[in-house]
Design an enzyme around this catalytic site. Sequence first.
Site, short mmCIF file in Angstrom:
data_model
loop_
_atom_site.label_atom_id
_atom_site.label_comp_id
_atom_site.label_asym_id
_atom_site.label_seq_id
_atom_site.Cartn_x
_atom_site.Cartn_y
_atom_site.Cartn_z
N ASP B 152 0.81 -1.21 0.00
CA ASP B 152 0.00 0.00 0.00
C ASP B 152 0.85 1.27 0.00
OD1 ASP B 152 -2.68 1.30 0.37
OD2 ASP B 152 -1.64 2.10 2.11
N HIS B 232 -9.34 1.25 -1.14
CA HIS B 232 -9.87 2.60 -1.41
C HIS B 232 -10.11 2.96 -2.87
CE1 HIS B 232 -5.66 3.22 -2.15
NE2 HIS B 232 -5.32 3.38 -0.89
N ASN B 278 -4.46 10.22 -0.97
CA ASN B 278 -4.20 9.42 -2.17
C ASN B 278 -4.88 8.06 -2.01
OD1 ASN B 278 -3.20 8.56 -4.56
ND2 ASN B 278 -1.08 8.42 -3.92
N ASP B 305 -8.70 4.12 5.67
CA ASP B 305 -7.37 4.59 5.24
C ASP B 305 -6.86 5.64 6.23
OD1 ASP B 305 -5.01 4.92 3.90
OD2 ASP B 305 -5.86 5.92 2.16
#
Lengths: 306, 428
Positions: B152, B232, B278, B305
């Site tokens: 990630d 996400h 992001n 996130d």
Amino acid sequence: MSLKRKDLLGLAPLSVDEITLILETADSFKEVTGREIKKVPALRGRTVVNLFFEPSTRTRTSFELAAKRLSADVINFSPSSSSVVKGETLLDTARNIEAMQADIIVLRHPSAGAAEALARGVKSSVINAGDGWHEHPTQALLDLYTIRERGLSFDGLKVAIVGDVAHSRVARSNIHALSKLGAEVRLAGPPTMMPWGVEKLGARVYRDLDEALRGVQVIMMLRLQLERQGRALFPTIREYARLYGLTAERVRLADSRAIVMHPGPINRGVEIAPEVADSLSSVILDQVANGVAVRMGILYLMSGAS
Amino acid sequence: MAILISGGQIIDPGRFNGIADLLIDQGRIASIGADVKAPTGVMKIAAEGRLVVPGFVDLHVHFREPGYEYKETIRSGAASAVAGGFTTVCCMPNTNPVNDNQAITEFMLERARAAGLANVLPIGAITKGSEGKELAEIGDLRRAGCVAISDDGKPVMSSLVMRRAMEYALAFDVPVVDHCEDLHLAEGGCMNEGLVSTELGLPGIPSAAEDVMVARNVALAELTGARLHLAHISTEGSVRMVREAKSRGIHVTAEACPHHFTITEEAVRGYDTCAKMNPPLRTWKDVQAIKDGLRDGTIDVIATDHAPHATQEKQQGFTEAPFGIVGLETALSLTLALVDEGVLSLEAAIGKLSTGPAHAFGLNKGTLAVGSDADVTIIDPHEQWKVDPTKFRSKSRNTPFAGWKVKGRVHTTIVGGRVVFDAAVGEQ
């Protein structure tokens, strides 16, 4: 009369009246710059700080001269000579400057939004002297002043802005201002250098430079940053110059009295042919000269002096 | 100690929804019913007018320990989690050093045990140092307790390495999680590429940077048969491709973050660095697509996130400031707003925060079934409150929702049969 705002961050938020006021104020200072003693006491006792985080000769010198001709005290800060290299944030640097009673901070910064962030954090007036790709309002104002000085009226004026629009703060400020003033703004350049949706800001995008130049009264060339060649934006400087360089033949496509502008510094033989830069239609040096008068007008209006 | 939660509306998504009592004993759900017989000395919690739901499961948090303890520690992160109703959180491996070996995994688990607040489940790196080149010791990571693998934030750019990772992961039945971003397309960008980035003069990240990687990952999941989980997703294109992949039986799950279904790129105006994350905030069209995806089940999971950053880091210019916002303490309210909007039923909304994520990672969590771990969250769905970042349990304050008036508040969080958070007194 004065501007009813603490800061000058861009031309997007300015009204037509405000732009007109700045241009008219500059008129009286243009007269001053023509005198033998080029100095008035309007900003005596005021302090102007030039805070430049990017190399700049033209804009910084222009602001410095403008402030000095208004009798202000001027201090130049640049990152290499200040604590910025020691890791101080922009806001902390500015607050320190403010603590020394700076009335106006002129900021040049590589990051878009830096002037807005600074303006929120300090009580001093902030003038944006260029923030990233965002805006360069004083450059556009001196461009407008130069156009107006040539007796051209903005309403219905055809202006072509040529080159790397995506990475140009000068282009953005000019698009905002010219479209507000009723001009027809045409953009030409490689499609890789046109920002997404720029038509919605009030401009028309042309695929072909010749088409864009046809009949315009103003040609505004943008500086090509040569280091962008490695970024897949255009294949070679040679091809760029061939497709988007302003030659004497291309100038002939425009209105017979068209003027050629460039914010400088120019790349001769790349975006502009030497004979065009040096021709009678070129107003590049008028832009520089007017820069001082326009910035005097802006400093004067921002200071609230009367 | 046994706990009797009485009179609340119990929602165990897909299994039970109604007013009942719930008894917890010896760390497990002991019974659910109209008149549960409580043993003597039981701790009683009156839950009339409240929701009693499985403790939430967040598949995507960044707890910054080891390496960046000034942003968040496993303890402060876990405190933030339980304050937001989350009882299980999965920690991304982009710590320093990267969680690419069992020693780091064990360290994280040890820290979580010491904090004793939430179930903190590490996610291991896909590649050594998350550099995208050589596979990490995925078998070891799995054995040490990692529940998934991901690079990630530093997505695996090489399609070959990603293919190998997916194949290798099959041996351990471990989900492969990808943050879908083509780093070349996104290079230098700091917000969504579109009209707002054009106006603000900020370098953009096109939707295509996400879409091309979603397309690649789906193709590789089809090739390898791996369990792919997409972190996400934020674009209309991603939702469309995931929907299509699912319809063809490809084993893919997807998560969306509350900020991606609540606000758009417009929030970046004014250069607010708390609107920098992001993937970036997108357009209304994308927000609508995310909601549609949540509604029709294309998106299985709501994840936060949660990405804490120190104030001085977010005080930098927009282009320099780091990506990310904290999310654990606002996720519930933003999710419940979807219920008011009619996007999700209350039960479905709770499911996206509990059963959905538990299924995606194959965790034995997110349920109130008798015999399961007593991870329970009690909520007042109607209570209004104002988001005040200074009151966050997280060490960091970076949220774009500061000052928002929201609805739905966590009152009590129970992990393994122990009350770990009580709104009246804080975490315990």
